[in-house]
Motif scaffolding. Structure first.
Motif, PDB file in Angstrom:
ATOM      1  N   ARG A   1      43.123  30.877  50.864  1.00  0.00           N
ATOM      2  CA  ARG A   1      42.276  30.433  49.750  1.00  0.00           C
ATOM      3  C   ARG A   1      42.657  31.260  48.536  1.00  0.00           C
ATOM      4  O   ARG A   1      42.660  32.499  48.597  1.00  0.00           O
ATOM      5  CB  ARG A   1      40.795  30.644  50.074  1.00  0.00           C
ATOM      6  N   VAL A   2      42.988  30.577  47.442  1.00  0.00           N
ATOM      7  CA  VAL A   2      43.498  31.259  46.254  1.00  0.00           C
ATOM      8  C   VAL A   2      42.693  30.855  45.026  1.00  0.00           C
ATOM      9  O   VAL A   2      42.375  29.683  44.830  1.00  0.00           O
ATOM     10  CB  VAL A   2      44.992  30.922  46.034  1.00  0.00           C
ATOM     11  N   LEU A   3      42.413  31.837  44.180  1.00  0.00           N
ATOM     12  CA  LEU A   3      41.753  31.617  42.894  1.00  0.00           C
ATOM     13  C   LEU A   3      42.789  31.825  41.794  1.00  0.00           C
ATOM     14  O   LEU A   3      43.468  32.848  41.758  1.00  0.00           O
ATOM     15  CB  LEU A   3      40.589  32.600  42.718  1.00  0.00           C
ATOM     16  N   ASP A   4      42.896  30.844  40.898  1.00  0.00           N
ATOM     17  CA  ASP A   4      43.852  30.872  39.784  1.00  0.00           C
ATOM     18  C   ASP A   4      43.053  30.947  38.481  1.00  0.00           C
ATOM     19  O   ASP A   4      42.526  29.937  38.022  1.00  0.00           O
ATOM     20  CB  ASP A   4      44.728  29.611  39.834  1.00  0.00           C
ATOM     21  N   VAL A   5      42.965  32.141  37.900  1.00  0.00           N
ATOM     22  CA  VAL A   5      42.153  32.366  36.700  1.00  0.00           C
ATOM     23  C   VAL A   5      43.032  32.189  35.465  1.00  0.00           C
ATOM     24  O   VAL A   5      44.076  32.831  35.342  1.00  0.00           O
ATOM     25  CB  VAL A   5      41.527  33.780  36.717  1.00  0.00           C
ATOM     26  N   GLY A   6      42.601  31.323  34.550  1.00  0.00           N
ATOM     27  CA  GLY A   6      43.388  30.995  33.370  1.00  0.00           C
ATOM     28  C   GLY A   6      44.419  29.940  33.720  1.00  0.00           C
ATOM     29  O   GLY A   6      45.593  30.037  33.381  1.00  0.00           O
ATOM     30  N   ALA A   7      43.961  28.887  34.403  1.00  0.00           N
ATOM     31  CA  ALA A   7      44.854  27.864  34.962  1.00  0.00           C
ATOM     32  C   ALA A   7      45.575  27.050  33.896  1.00  0.00           C
ATOM     33  O   ALA A   7      46.648  26.492  34.162  1.00  0.00           O
ATOM     34  CB  ALA A   7      44.065  26.929  35.889  1.00  0.00           C
TER      35      ALA A   7
ATOM     36  N   GLY B   1      32.638  30.463  45.202  1.00  0.00           N
ATOM     37  CA  GLY B   1      33.562  30.147  46.288  1.00  0.00           C
ATOM     38  C   GLY B   1      34.163  31.350  46.976  1.00  0.00           C
ATOM     39  O   GLY B   1      35.031  31.204  47.836  1.00  0.00           O
ATOM     40  N   GLU B   2      33.734  32.552  46.603  1.00  0.00           N
ATOM     41  CA  GLU B   2      34.332  33.756  47.191  1.00  0.00           C
ATOM     42  C   GLU B   2      34.040  33.864  48.680  1.00  0.00           C
ATOM     43  O   GLU B   2      33.107  33.211  49.159  1.00  0.00           O
ATOM     44  CB  GLU B   2      33.837  34.995  46.452  1.00  0.00           C
TER      45      GLU B   2
ATOM     46  N   MET C   1      40.857  46.867  34.767  1.00  0.00           N
ATOM     47  CA  MET C   1      40.810  46.116  36.013  1.00  0.00           C
ATOM     48  C   MET C   1      39.492  45.347  36.082  1.00  0.00           C
ATOM     49  O   MET C   1      38.417  45.939  35.993  1.00  0.00           O
ATOM     50  CB  MET C   1      40.935  47.062  37.204  1.00  0.00           C
ATOM     51  N   PRO C   2      39.546  44.013  36.205  1.00  0.00           N
ATOM     52  CA  PRO C   2      38.309  43.212  36.202  1.00  0.00           C
ATOM     53  C   PRO C   2      37.553  43.335  37.536  1.00  0.00           C
ATOM     54  O   PRO C   2      37.893  42.698  38.516  1.00  0.00           O
ATOM     55  CB  PRO C   2      38.805  41.784  35.961  1.00  0.00           C
ATOM     56  N   THR C   3      36.516  44.162  37.524  1.00  0.00           N
ATOM     57  CA  THR C   3      35.759  44.394  38.754  1.00  0.00           C
ATOM     58  C   THR C   3      35.085  43.115  39.253  1.00  0.00           C
ATOM     59  O   THR C   3      34.900  42.948  40.456  1.00  0.00           O
ATOM     60  CB  THR C   3      34.713  45.511  38.570  1.00  0.00           C
ATOM     61  N   ALA C   4      34.729  42.209  38.329  1.00  0.00           N
ATOM     62  CA  ALA C   4      34.112  40.942  38.752  1.00  0.00           C
ATOM     63  C   ALA C   4      35.064  40.156  39.651  1.00  0.00           C
ATOM     64  O   ALA C   4      34.625  39.463  40.570  1.00  0.00           O
ATOM     65  CB  ALA C   4      33.715  40.114  37.541  1.00  0.00           C
ATOM     66  N   LEU C   5      36.366  40.257  39.393  1.00  0.00           N
ATOM     67  CA  LEU C   5      37.339  39.569  40.249  1.00  0.00           C
ATOM     68  C   LEU C   5      37.582  40.347  41.539  1.00  0.00           C
ATOM     69  O   LEU C   5      37.749  39.753  42.604  1.00  0.00           O
ATOM     70  CB  LEU C   5      38.644  39.334  39.490  1.00  0.00           C
ATOM     71  N   LEU C   6      37.603  41.658  41.461  1.00  0.00           N
ATOM     72  CA  LEU C   6      37.719  42.456  42.696  1.00  0.00           C
ATOM     73  C   LEU C   6      36.574  42.135  43.646  1.00  0.00           C
ATOM     74  O   LEU C   6      36.765  42.095  44.860  1.00  0.00           O
ATOM     75  CB  LEU C   6      37.737  43.951  42.376  1.00  0.00           C
ATOM     76  N   ASP C   7      35.390  41.878  43.081  1.00  0.00           N
ATOM     77  CA  ASP C   7      34.228  41.533  43.909  1.00  0.00           C
ATOM     78  C   ASP C   7      34.424  40.206  44.636  1.00  0.00           C
ATOM     79  O   ASP C   7      33.752  39.942  45.634  1.00  0.00           O
ATOM     80  CB  ASP C   7      32.954  41.444  43.055  1.00  0.00           C
ATOM     81  N   GLN C   8      35.347  39.354  44.141  1.00  0.00           N
ATOM     82  CA  GLN C   8      35.587  38.047  44.749  1.00  0.00           C
ATOM     83  C   GLN C   8      36.773  38.061  45.718  1.00  0.00           C
ATOM     84  O   GLN C   8      37.111  37.032  46.302  1.00  0.00           O
ATOM     85  CB  GLN C   8      35.822  37.005  43.643  1.00  0.00           C
ATOM     86  N   LEU C   9      37.400  39.225  45.892  1.00  0.00           N
ATOM     87  CA  LEU C   9      38.595  39.352  46.728  1.00  0.00           C
ATOM     88  C   LEU C   9      38.231  39.637  48.177  1.00  0.00           C
ATOM     89  O   LEU C   9      37.366  40.475  48.459  1.00  0.00           O
ATOM     90  CB  LEU C   9      39.475  40.481  46.179  1.00  0.00           C
ATOM     91  N   ALA C  10      38.898  38.927  49.085  1.00  0.00           N
ATOM     92  CA  ALA C  10      38.682  39.131  50.522  1.00  0.00           C
ATOM     93  C   ALA C  10      39.310  40.452  50.962  1.00  0.00           C
ATOM     94  O   ALA C  10      40.068  41.090  50.227  1.00  0.00           O
ATOM     95  CB  ALA C  10      39.303  37.966  51.301  1.00  0.00           C
ATOM     96  N   ASP C  11      39.017  40.840  52.177  1.00  0.00           N
ATOM     97  CA  ASP C  11      39.628  42.012  52.794  1.00  0.00           C
ATOM     98  C   ASP C  11      40.218  41.569  54.130  1.00  0.00           C
ATOM     99  O   ASP C  11      39.459  41.224  55.034  1.00  0.00           O
ATOM    100  CB  ASP C  11      38.573  43.092  53.005  1.00  0.00           C
ATOM    101  N   PRO C  12      41.537  41.521  54.264  1.00  0.00           N
ATOM    102  CA  PRO C  12      42.552  41.935  53.302  1.00  0.00           C
ATOM    103  C   PRO C  12      42.725  40.906  52.191  1.00  0.00           C
ATOM    104  O   PRO C  12      42.400  39.732  52.360  1.00  0.00           O
ATOM    105  CB  PRO C  12      43.817  42.037  54.153  1.00  0.00           C
ATOM    106  N   GLY C  13      43.262  41.369  51.060  1.00  0.00           N
ATOM    107  CA  GLY C  13      43.491  40.467  49.936  1.00  0.00           C
ATOM    108  C   GLY C  13      44.386  41.101  48.895  1.00  0.00           C
ATOM    109  O   GLY C  13      44.638  42.304  48.915  1.00  0.00           O
ATOM    110  N   ARG C  14      44.870  40.252  47.958  1.00  0.00           N
ATOM    111  CA  ARG C  14      45.752  40.705  46.877  1.00  0.00           C
ATOM    112  C   ARG C  14      45.317  40.052  45.571  1.00  0.00           C
ATOM    113  O   ARG C  14      45.042  38.855  45.539  1.00  0.00           O
ATOM    114  CB  ARG C  14      47.205  40.332  47.168  1.00  0.00           C
ATOM    115  N   LEU C  15      45.282  40.854  44.510  1.00  0.00           N
ATOM    116  CA  LEU C  15      44.932  40.418  43.165  1.00  0.00           C
ATOM    117  C   LEU C  15      46.059  40.831  42.228  1.00  0.00           C
ATOM    118  O   LEU C  15      46.462  41.999  42.223  1.00  0.00           O
ATOM    119  CB  LEU C  15      43.613  41.069  42.725  1.00  0.00           C
TER     120      LEU C  15
END
Length: 193
Positions: free
Chosen positions: A67-73, A132-133, A147-161
């Motif tokens: 599942r991938v989030l594309d910010v600024g699509a 959708g996180e 670093m946008p913490t709001a996006l880190l909050d939406q990241l899975a573990d494990p995950g990559r931003l």
């Protein structure tokens, strides 16, 4: 060169071949699709330089079914590339703040034939798509001041931003509750709002 990096390069090149850039440019600029430069798509936004997009996708290391989030699509090009990388077992959510670009990007992605991917208008004042996180991977195609913490909050573990921060391409890798943050070269992007 390690096998994993070579494999990531191959996947990214396959995505570029499968998702031609010209379909995500304004009609009068489609002849410029092969240029290794950002190309304006209106409303103060650009279709990013292919070399930059390749570098970001290699850092993101998208796997089938994620599942991938594309910010600024924007025009939806990166959403289409990500859809190719996740395959139909995955899901890609593109968000774009400008409503006109969001509609255009949504149409471009729909025309590409990836029903597991879509572009939607971002909610004003909300970064990403928290409803959708969590997301296995998050790609940000706009420059952040920190670093946008709001996006880190939406990241899975494990995950990559992957996000440009203060002009530096930044990768955050989350593993067992720990975020390792590294930088990977200087880049210019429109500001993240």
């Amino acid at each position: 060169m390690p096998g994993g990096y070579r494999e990531a390069m191959d996947k990214v090149e396959q995505a570029f071949a499968a998702v031609p850039r010209e379909g995500f440019l304004l009609e009068g600029d489609r002849w410029r699709a092969a240029e290794d430069a950002p190309i304006p798509i209106g409303h103060g936004q650009t279709n990013s330089q292919p070399t930059t997009v390749r570098a970001m996708l290699r850092l993101l290391d998208v796997q089938l079914g994620q599942r991938v989030l594309d910010v600024g699509a924007g025009s939806g090009w990166t959403t289409g590339l990500l859809a190719h990388l996740t395959g139909p077992e995955g899901e890609v959510v593109g968000v774009e703040l400008d409503p006109r670009l969001a509609r255009w990007g949504a149409g471009n992605v729909a025309a590409g034939g990836w029903p597991w991917a879509h572009v939607e208008e971002a909610q004003p004042g909300v970064l990403g798509a928290p409803a959708g996180e969590p997301y296995d991977r998050i790609l940000v195609s706009a420059g952040a001041e920190s670093m946008p913490t709001a996006l880190l909050d939406q990241l899975a573990d494990p995950g990559r931003l992957v996000v440009p921060v203060e002009g530096w391409m930044t990768l955050a890798v989350r593993q067992q509750g720990v975020d390792e943050v590294t930088t990977h070269g200087a880049y210019r992007f429109v500001p993240l709002r």
